[in-house]
Design a protein around this motif. Sequence first.
Motif, PDB file in Angstrom:
ATOM      1  N   ASP A   1       0.845  -1.190   0.000  1.00  0.00           N
ATOM      2  CA  ASP A   1       0.000   0.000   0.000  1.00  0.00           C
ATOM      3  C   ASP A   1       0.884   1.245   0.000  1.00  0.00           C
TER       4      ASP A   1
ATOM      5  N   LYS B   1       0.985   5.881  -0.660  1.00  0.00           N
ATOM      6  CA  LYS B   1       0.298   7.161  -0.767  1.00  0.00           C
ATOM      7  C   LYS B   1       1.035   8.051  -1.754  1.00  0.00           C
ATOM      8  N   THR B   2       0.283   8.870  -2.478  1.00  0.00           N
ATOM      9  CA  THR B   2       0.884   9.829  -3.407  1.00  0.00           C
ATOM     10  C   THR B   2      -0.078  11.009  -3.575  1.00  0.00           C
ATOM     11  N   ASP B   3       0.429  12.114  -4.050  1.00  0.00           N
ATOM     12  CA  ASP B   3      -0.454  13.254  -4.318  1.00  0.00           C
ATOM     13  C   ASP B   3      -1.275  13.020  -5.580  1.00  0.00           C
TER      14      ASP B   3
ATOM     15  N   GLY C   1     -10.437   9.132  -3.676  1.00  0.00           N
ATOM     16  CA  GLY C   1      -9.166   9.236  -2.984  1.00  0.00           C
ATOM     17  C   GLY C   1      -8.323   7.985  -2.954  1.00  0.00           C
ATOM     18  N   LYS C   2      -8.726   6.946  -3.644  1.00  0.00           N
ATOM     19  CA  LYS C   2      -7.919   5.729  -3.615  1.00  0.00           C
ATOM     20  C   LYS C   2      -8.205   4.834  -4.817  1.00  0.00           C
TER      21      LYS C   2
ATOM     22  N   ILE D   1      -3.614   2.271  -3.398  1.00  0.00           N
ATOM     23  CA  ILE D   1      -2.918   3.547  -3.593  1.00  0.00           C
ATOM     24  C   ILE D   1      -3.858   4.663  -3.172  1.00  0.00           C
ATOM     25  N   GLN D   2      -3.464   5.419  -2.155  1.00  0.00           N
ATOM     26  CA  GLN D   2      -4.211   6.600  -1.754  1.00  0.00           C
ATOM     27  C   GLN D   2      -3.649   7.809  -2.490  1.00  0.00           C
ATOM     28  N   ALA D   3      -4.524   8.625  -3.075  1.00  0.00           N
ATOM     29  CA  ALA D   3      -4.081   9.765  -3.876  1.00  0.00           C
ATOM     30  C   ALA D   3      -5.065  10.918  -3.713  1.00  0.00           C
ATOM     31  N   LYS D   4      -4.543  12.130  -3.725  1.00  0.00           N
ATOM     32  CA  LYS D   4      -5.398  13.309  -3.641  1.00  0.00           C
ATOM     33  C   LYS D   4      -6.136  13.547  -4.960  1.00  0.00           C
TER      34      LYS D   4
END
Length: 451
Positions: free
Chosen positions: A39, A41-43, A213-214, A222-225
């Motif tokens: 898992d 995270k990214t912008d 958001g994901k 992947i969590q992303a803005k």
Amino acid sequence: MGAVYFHSLQDRLYPGSDEMDSVWTQTARLPRFEPLSRDIKTDILVIGGGMAGLLCAYELTRSGVDCVLVEADRLCGGITKNTTAKITVQHGLIYDKLIGAFGTEKAVLYLQANQAALERYRTLCKTIDCDFETQDSFVYSIDDRKCIENEVAAFRKLGVDAQIQTSSPLPFPVAGVVQIKNQAQFHPLKFAAAVAEGLSVFEQTKVLELMPGKALTNGGVIQAKKIIVATHFPMLNKHGGYFLKLYQHRSYVLALKDAPRIEGMYVDEAKNGLSFRRYGDLLLLGGGGHRTGKWGGNWRELEQFVADHFPKAKITAKWATQDCMTLDGVPYIGQYSGNTPDLYVATGFNKWGMTTSMVAATVLCDLVQGKEHPWAQVFRPSRTSLRSQLAVNAVETTISLLTPTTPRCPHMGCALKFNPQEHSWDCPCHGSRFTQEGKLIDNPATDDKRM
């Protein structure tokens, strides 16, 4: 995450191989990246590793934005590897149509976007060994002089010094030709290999589900803005109505040795006409096009043309490509739909994927950072869908859904048609394609075919 490299077999040419490789895959050196296995995270998450997604990731990374790109297979392993790789503002006879449909102001913006894309490529390719060449671009008509004159007038109204020609080096008479000087052509995979250096990329990473958001993938969440969907044909049906706003068109290419040397990039204004461009000592002949899942000329038409006009030429490679076509001839670049504020899309490049990929990267790089962009209004995906092509797409879908055949497309359940030239099952609704055994080749489907 480091990249390793492989070489395509440069002697794997048609005939003599079951592989139908383009000249680009025969001569490319491309990076490989590891699949996602955790898992993260990214912008900004970019989904799709063709030229559009790759350039989005490249421009965002250069801007200092935290960005990750995921590709379900290999970088540029889909449509990009089969392009004819022209970089030009001249997209058929589009400017006269744009002025009539949208007005001069938006036609100017469309032109400016593509001029800037061409110059961006020109700048980048000064330091990239990708066989970049400046070439004039030509659109010809076999039987309609008036449409050529109208396009030249439109160009001049927009401030472009277009020229009209009455002859060409092509082996048949033409009614007229529109010439635009100082356009370009290149080797797309050599360019892509250089651009991919230093990017955060995960290959063999398939997005299974998108949520606010994901993204759920086969290797982790992947969590992303913000998320950019650059998967050629958009993957979500419930937003944006792309299953009605797009259809796919197949076309075919032969690489010819010992053919006449034709300088410049030529394309017929007719949808199913021929195109010509040189690559080294080869002539790339394109055509035989048709709506995916329908009957068309395929390679047979091109091979007959070669026999009639270039009898001394030898076919050294052949391949096919597929293009997403919009309702009005303008790509969809921007917010995916009105109710998905953090989801963006780039699709519907209408056979001009190389130039438009750079346009998409430029526009989306600003939009995902909360900046306005003057070109965005032209490419806005939520613009009106009231075009005649909408009815054609709806009819094709209805007919296919009501056709009582066994193989069905998992995308929306349309009846698949067997393509005897390419030995594949093709969907006439939205262009998904499958092997004879049912394995997925081209999206928008995300699963193998149903029997």
